[in-house]
Write a protein that holds these residues in place. Structure first.
Motif, PDB file in Angstrom:
ATOM      1  N   LEU A 105      36.144  39.712  46.705  1.00 11.20           N
ATOM      2  CA  LEU A 105      36.328  39.226  45.348  1.00 11.20           C
ATOM      3  C   LEU A 105      35.682  37.859  45.145  1.00 11.20           C
ATOM      4  N   LEU A 106      35.840  36.954  46.121  1.00 13.80           N
ATOM      5  CA  LEU A 106      35.194  35.640  46.010  1.00 13.80           C
ATOM      6  C   LEU A 106      33.674  35.778  46.035  1.00 13.80           C
ATOM      7  N   GLY A 107      33.183  36.623  46.921  1.00 16.14           N
ATOM      8  CA  GLY A 107      31.741  36.803  47.045  1.00 16.14           C
ATOM      9  C   GLY A 107      31.106  37.353  45.786  1.00 16.14           C
ATOM     10  N   LEU A 108      31.840  38.253  45.096  1.00 13.11           N
ATOM     11  CA  LEU A 108      31.302  38.819  43.855  1.00 13.11           C
ATOM     12  C   LEU A 108      31.433  37.842  42.696  1.00 13.11           C
ATOM     13  N   ALA A 109      32.467  36.984  42.757  1.00 16.82           N
ATOM     14  CA  ALA A 109      32.723  36.073  41.642  1.00 16.82           C
ATOM     15  C   ALA A 109      31.850  34.825  41.694  1.00 16.82           C
ATOM     16  N   LEU A 110      31.526  34.361  42.910  1.00 18.96           N
ATOM     17  CA  LEU A 110      30.783  33.105  43.057  1.00 18.96           C
ATOM     18  C   LEU A 110      29.293  33.375  43.201  1.00 18.96           C
ATOM     19  N   PRO A 111      28.468  32.445  42.727  1.00 21.31           N
ATOM     20  CA  PRO A 111      27.013  32.624  42.891  1.00 21.31           C
ATOM     21  C   PRO A 111      26.647  32.566  44.366  1.00 21.31           C
ATOM     22  N   HIS A 112      25.620  33.280  44.737  1.00 25.80           N
ATOM     23  CA  HIS A 112      25.195  33.275  46.138  1.00 25.80           C
ATOM     24  C   HIS A 112      23.698  33.103  46.206  1.00 25.80           C
ATOM     25  N   GLY A 113      23.233  32.668  47.371  1.00 25.76           N
ATOM     26  CA  GLY A 113      21.807  32.421  47.557  1.00 25.76           C
ATOM     27  C   GLY A 113      21.030  33.706  47.644  1.00 25.76           C
ATOM     28  N   GLY A 114      19.727  33.564  47.697  1.00 23.17           N
ATOM     29  CA  GLY A 114      18.864  34.749  47.848  1.00 23.17           C
ATOM     30  C   GLY A 114      18.709  35.470  46.540  1.00 23.17           C
ATOM     31  N   GLY A 115      19.082  36.754  46.542  1.00 18.99           N
ATOM     32  CA  GLY A 115      18.900  37.562  45.345  1.00 18.99           C
ATOM     33  C   GLY A 115      17.610  38.332  45.427  1.00 18.99           C
ATOM     34  N   VAL A 116      17.421  39.218  44.506  1.00 18.58           N
ATOM     35  CA  VAL A 116      16.232  40.062  44.498  1.00 18.58           C
ATOM     36  C   VAL A 116      15.163  39.397  43.669  1.00 18.58           C
ATOM     37  N   GLY A 117      14.031  39.162  44.250  1.00 21.37           N
ATOM     38  CA  GLY A 117      12.934  38.521  43.521  1.00 21.37           C
ATOM     39  C   GLY A 117      12.122  39.540  42.761  1.00 21.37           C
ATOM     40  N   GLY A 118      11.124  39.050  42.072  1.00 22.55           N
ATOM     41  CA  GLY A 118      10.172  39.922  41.414  1.00 22.55           C
ATOM     42  C   GLY A 118      10.611  40.467  40.090  1.00 22.55           C
ATOM     43  N   ALA A 119      11.670  39.928  39.513  1.00 21.51           N
ATOM     44  CA  ALA A 119      12.133  40.481  38.247  1.00 21.51           C
ATOM     45  C   ALA A 119      11.286  40.013  37.088  1.00 21.51           C
ATOM     46  N   GLY A 120      10.756  38.774  37.218  1.00 24.81           N
ATOM     47  CA  GLY A 120       9.994  38.224  36.116  1.00 24.81           C
ATOM     48  C   GLY A 120      10.916  37.826  34.982  1.00 24.81           C
ATOM     49  N   PRO A 121      10.377  37.207  33.973  1.00 24.13           N
ATOM     50  CA  PRO A 121      11.223  36.795  32.853  1.00 24.13           C
ATOM     51  C   PRO A 121      11.766  38.001  32.105  1.00 24.13           C
ATOM     52  N   GLU A 122      13.007  37.879  31.687  1.00 20.18           N
ATOM     53  CA  GLU A 122      13.631  38.973  30.955  1.00 20.18           C
ATOM     54  C   GLU A 122      12.994  39.067  29.575  1.00 20.18           C
ATOM     55  N   ALA A 123      12.583  40.235  29.192  1.00 17.38           N
ATOM     56  CA  ALA A 123      11.889  40.381  27.911  1.00 17.38           C
ATOM     57  C   ALA A 123      12.150  41.764  27.338  1.00 17.38           C
ATOM     58  N   GLY A 124      11.816  41.898  26.057  1.00 12.84           N
ATOM     59  CA  GLY A 124      11.821  43.203  25.418  1.00 12.84           C
ATOM     60  C   GLY A 124      13.159  43.912  25.506  1.00 12.84           C
ATOM     61  N   LEU A 125      13.114  45.148  26.030  1.00 17.27           N
ATOM     62  CA  LEU A 125      14.309  45.984  26.084  1.00 17.27           C
ATOM     63  C   LEU A 125      15.397  45.379  26.955  1.00 17.27           C
ATOM     64  N   ALA A 126      15.016  44.715  28.055  1.00 15.26           N
ATOM     65  CA  ALA A 126      16.022  44.124  28.932  1.00 15.26           C
ATOM     66  C   ALA A 126      16.793  43.027  28.197  1.00 15.26           C
TER      67      ALA A 126
END
Length: 484
Positions: free
Chosen positions: A198-219
């Motif tokens: 629960l803490l891990g899902l609630a708190l921000p964490h390092g890393g993450g998935v790269g390559g998303a680019g700026p959110e635009a359009g339909l997203a």
């Protein structure tokens, strides 16, 4: 002369790979080989004479996360933005899910109130399960079954009812056999990083998935309108049809009825044996199920074939039913059935609640139409119904209608009924799956094989996961991430 990339398997993963390859600044020659007579794989939609749409595979896509945003960008590029059917988070189909247990439907707890008070079928408030998670030390094993993980962190009821049912709904699988590390990586990582799910899902964490680019359009629209999931007006198969229409005029050569029977790497090139011909390619992208690729590999690749054969898959009977003048006793996305209640019956989806646009024209003016999908079998198919290739559709239809009558009180004769047995449709990430993937990648690297493995057999079974795996593989082939 540009290099040749052969993509094997014309489901959503293979089509997405073709999409990203043909959009490259200097695209290679692309050949797509599909064994069946159609493209789209498990994306299968049909339409009745009255215009009702029935999904025989995936019926919705989640917009969340980088992979969700990339899929929506693809949908927009394909000209399908106007066909989106969105379900907002406030909608009953997003908010309400049920468990069928002890002969009754029980709403799954949601919100703070659901945590603080005892809600059947649970014998005490889920707050106690949350406290258990906060107080339980982090595990140290490199992997664990989804059931074992849930039992250790949240207690036996959450494991036996909620997680058991969740694994049946998502993977058609047995929570006692499935790997938490591979099936629910966010939960596994949350515990490792914060000592608590629960803490891990609630708190921000390092890393993450790269390559998303700026959110635009339909997203951006999906976030603003708080979408929970989306589908397409013509059904999910229209995404596959749009991909075929996009890649065909851009140089991709698409071949149906062309099963790969043998694959061999000789003198820096692949030789692909298909009925009546041998093709050559510089790189092969396999979007086949792991076991199907294993059958095509040569003897010298037996270490790879052995790992691929060890990735099993579950078969699911999908029974689409449409009733006229019928009403549900509850409203929501649908309900799941724990294996302790009925192993053969995975759950029932209330399709008309989420996507009423797919109901078609009613038989009589003013008469409501109700579409449902009953999911049967999964990891329990063989013990419940026998061989998926031999089971009688009438048996499955009878079983589905009995469940709809017993669970929802709908005893009439359906206006439409379609039975589809999807053999080996959902790969099962069993304990140690992550190590298997590491051994597969090590073999490919050591042998210097220009072979990319994409699709549901490896790193995620959702539509978004499959499209993301294709995009990542094409990025490695091209040497840079594909254009967003």
């Amino acid at each position: 002369m540009p290099p040749t990339v052969a993509v094997v398997g014309g489901g959503i993963s293979g089509l997405a790979a073709c999409y990203h390859l043909v959009r490259a600044p200097r695209p290679p020659k692309v050949v797509l080989l599909e064994a069946s007579g159609r493209f789209g794989g498990w994306l299968q939609s049909s339409r009745s004479a009255e215009g009702a749409v029935f999904e025989h595979g995936p019926r919705g896509v989640r917009p969340a996360g980088p992979a969700g945003a990339q899929t929506l960008h693809m949908v927009s590029e394909l000209g399908l933005a106007g066909d989106i059917l969105a379900v907002p988070r406030e909608h009953p189909a997003a908010r309400n899910r049920f468990l069928y247990l002890g002969g009754a439907l029980h709403p799954l707890p949601s919100g703070l109130g659901g945590l603080l008070r005892t809600v059947p079928p649970f014998s005490r408030a889920l707050l106690w399960s949350a406290l258990r998670d906060l107080l339980t030390p982090a595990g140290t094993a490199p992997d664990e079954s989804a059931h074992g993980f849930a039992q250790r962190r949240f207690g036996p009821e959450v494991a036996d009812l909620a997680v058991d049912s969740l694994c049946r709904g998502v993977f058609a699988g047995d929570s006692r056999a499935l790997s938490v590390r591979s099936c629910f990586p966010a939960l596994f990582q949350a515990e490792r990083e914060r000592g608590s799910v629960l803490l891990g899902l609630a708190l921000p964490h390092g890393g993450g998935v790269g390559g998303a680019g700026p959110e635009a359009g339909l997203a951006r629209r999906a976030r603003a309108e708080r979408w929970s999931q989306w589908s397409l007006r013509g059904g999910m198969e229209s995404l596959a049809r749009a991909l075929v229409a996009f890649v065909s005029p851009r140089g991709a050569e698409l071949r149906c009825h062309t099963p790969l029977t043998h694959l061999r790497h000789r003198r820096g090139q692949w030789q692909l044996t298909v009925p009546g011909a041998t093709l050559t390619a510089d790189h092969v992208v396999s979007a086949l199920p792991a076991s199907a690729l294993a059958r095509a590999l040569p003897p010298e690749a037996e270490p790879l074939a052995r790992e691929l054969r060890a990735i099993p898959a579950a078969s699911v009977a999908v029974v689409n039913l449409q009733y006229e003048g019928a009403a549900l006793p509850v409203t929501g996305f649908g309900h799941l059935v724990p294996s302790s209640e009925d192993p053969a019956l995975l759950g029932i989806v209330y399709d008309s609640v989420a996507f009423p646009e797919h109901d078609g024209t009613p038989a009589s003016p003013g008469v409501a139409s109700l579409r449902l999908t009953v999911m049967l079998g999964g990891a329990w198919f063989q013990q419940s119904f026998g061989d998926p290739a031999l089971v009688a559709p009438e048996l499955l239809l009878s079983r589905a209608r009995a469940a709809v009558s017993e669970h929802l009180g709908l005893a009439g004769t359906p206006r439409n009924a379609i039975v589809s047995v999807q053999q080996d449709c959902i790969p099962q990430y069993t304990l140690g799956h992550w190590e298997r993937l590491e051994r597969i990648q090590r073999f490919l690297k050591e042998q210097q094989l220009p072979l990319s493995l994409i699709g549901a057999s490896y790193s995620g079974v959702s539509v978004n996961d499959c499209i993301a795996s294709a995009r990542a593989a094409v990025g490695q082939i091209l040497g840079s991430p594909p254009e967003p």
